[in-house]
Design a protein around this motif. Structure first.
Motif, short mmCIF file in Angstrom:
data_model
loop_
_atom_site.label_atom_id
_atom_site.label_comp_id
_atom_site.label_asym_id
_atom_site.label_seq_id
_atom_site.Cartn_x
_atom_site.Cartn_y
_atom_site.Cartn_z
N ALA A 14 76.60 25.55 30.89
CA ALA A 14 76.28 24.39 30.06
C ALA A 14 76.98 24.46 28.71
CB ALA A 14 74.78 24.27 29.87
N THR A 32 74.75 20.55 34.12
CA THR A 32 73.90 21.71 33.84
C THR A 32 73.26 21.61 32.47
OG1 THR A 32 75.34 23.08 35.22
CG2 THR A 32 73.86 24.22 33.72
N GLU A 35 70.30 19.26 32.77
CA GLU A 35 69.19 19.90 33.48
C GLU A 35 68.54 20.99 32.63
OE1 GLU A 35 67.57 19.73 36.54
OE2 GLU A 35 68.46 17.73 36.58
N LEU A 36 69.34 21.67 31.80
CA LEU A 36 68.79 22.71 30.93
C LEU A 36 67.86 22.09 29.90
CD1 LEU A 36 68.73 25.69 30.17
CD2 LEU A 36 70.76 25.30 28.74
N ASP A 82 73.15 29.02 34.04
CA ASP A 82 73.03 27.97 33.03
C ASP A 82 74.00 28.16 31.87
OD1 ASP A 82 71.06 26.67 34.42
OD2 ASP A 82 69.40 27.61 33.35
N ILE A 122 69.29 31.41 37.06
CA ILE A 122 69.15 30.99 35.66
C ILE A 122 70.36 31.43 34.85
CG2 ILE A 122 67.81 31.39 33.55
CD1 ILE A 122 65.31 31.44 35.25
#
Length: 322
Positions: A58, A292, A295-296, A55, A52
């Motif tokens: 991003a 990313t 997807e986040l 992330d 995690i």
């Protein structure tokens, strides 16, 4: 007044200590199970929670091969780019349509199959149907896509059958006309592939129903259908509700393999979903930060929907995950 406050504080402290003692006693009583769970919890922590922290790219212009912390910080630029993209409305529509159809038809299908299997009196027939329904789950989507092209292609079995019996004169492009057939074919294949495997949970829940309830139902004059409606379904309702709550997290996840393998350039306006979009930008084009960020966003929405569904079922049905 002060003495009353002191008494309340003392009661609160005592209650906390009592609760802590109960937790310690329960942990000591179940210590063997917890020790068995340690490797699993460690695996989940390493494989699910530590990543995690990645992330953070991003919010950066991450370049593969360089250190994450040496990358340029761009804030919400990738999120803004995604939301302002002309592909955004199409991708969201396709994702919601495909995942929505999968939930609409794919969620009740294993429940119905489990109920029907439970009503079969012949054990050999029940085992045969169970084994047959489980088999598609173990097939790769590559194999399923090959079957789809064999059946629904322009020179496939279905077109050949329809032409031979004079129903159509020209082949129908089932896999090329996304507006008419693509979503239906994709949903049908997904339900066929997963219905048998997903029914296992409901069959397990049905086997835990007290047989005395069915005996009492027979005394009251309940037939097989009414027994299902008034005994079986209410008994497995907690299982149904919990799985429905978890399925809410998949509304923005239409899958990668099926749309990627069965979709083509002709059906792009109907087959391009969030997962395929992330795959193309993340792996094929190497834009990991942009992928990313998408997807986040999807993950945050999925978690929010699960919590909202859990709160709704807790209030309405008094059943929830926590």
């Amino acid at each position: 007044m002060e003495s009353a406050m002191h008494e309340l504080d003392a009661l609160g402290t005592k209650a906390k200590k009592t609760k802590l003692q109960l937790i310690k006693r329960r942990f000591y009583r179940e210590r063997q199970l917890w020790f068995l769970c340690i490797p699993i919890l460690f695996f989940i922590f390493v494989m699910q929670y530590i990543p995690i922290f990645g992330d953070v790219i991003a919010f950066m212009n991450y370049i593969p091969g360089q250190s994450i912390w040496s990358s340029e910080w761009v804030g919400l630029q990738h999120f803004k780019t995604f939301f302002e993209s002309p592909d955004f409305p199409i991708i969201m529509r396709n994702t919601l349509a495909i995942s929505g159809l999968n939930i609409l038809f794919g969620f009740p299908a294993p429940i119905i199959l489990a109920l029907l299997l439970n009503e079969l009196r012949s054990k050999p027939l029940r085992k045969f149907v169970q084994s047959t329904s489980y088999l598609p789950y173990f097939l790769s989507w590559v194999v399923v896509a090959s079957i789809a092209f064999l059946l629904f292609g322009n020179e496939g079995v279905l077109n050949e059958f329809l032409q031979r019996f004079g129903i159509i004169k020209q082949p129908i492009s089932f896999l090329g006309d996304g507006g008419k057939y693509y979503w239906g074919i994709l949903t049908s294949l997904s339900v066929w592939k997963n219905v048998g495997w997903n029914s296992i949970i409901y069959l397990s829940a049905i086997t835990s129903v007290d047989p005395e309830l069915y005996d009492a139902g027979k005394v009251d004059g309940l037939g097989r259908f009414k027994s299902i409606w008034h005994i079986t379904l209410p008994s497995i309702r907690p299982t149904i509700v919990v799985l429905w709550i978890l399925s809410m997290g998949n509304i923005f996840s239409a899958g990668l393999e099926a749309p990627l393998l069965i979709g083509n350039a002709q059906t792009r306006d109907y087959s391009e979903v969030i997962d395929t979009y992330v795959f193309k930008y993340g792996l094929e084009l190497g834009n990991y930060s942009f992928a990313t960020a998408i997807e986040l966003v999807k993950g945050i929405i999925a978690v929010s929907l699960v919590f909202a569904a859990n709160r709704f079922t807790k209030k309405v049905m008094d059943t929830s995950i926590y």
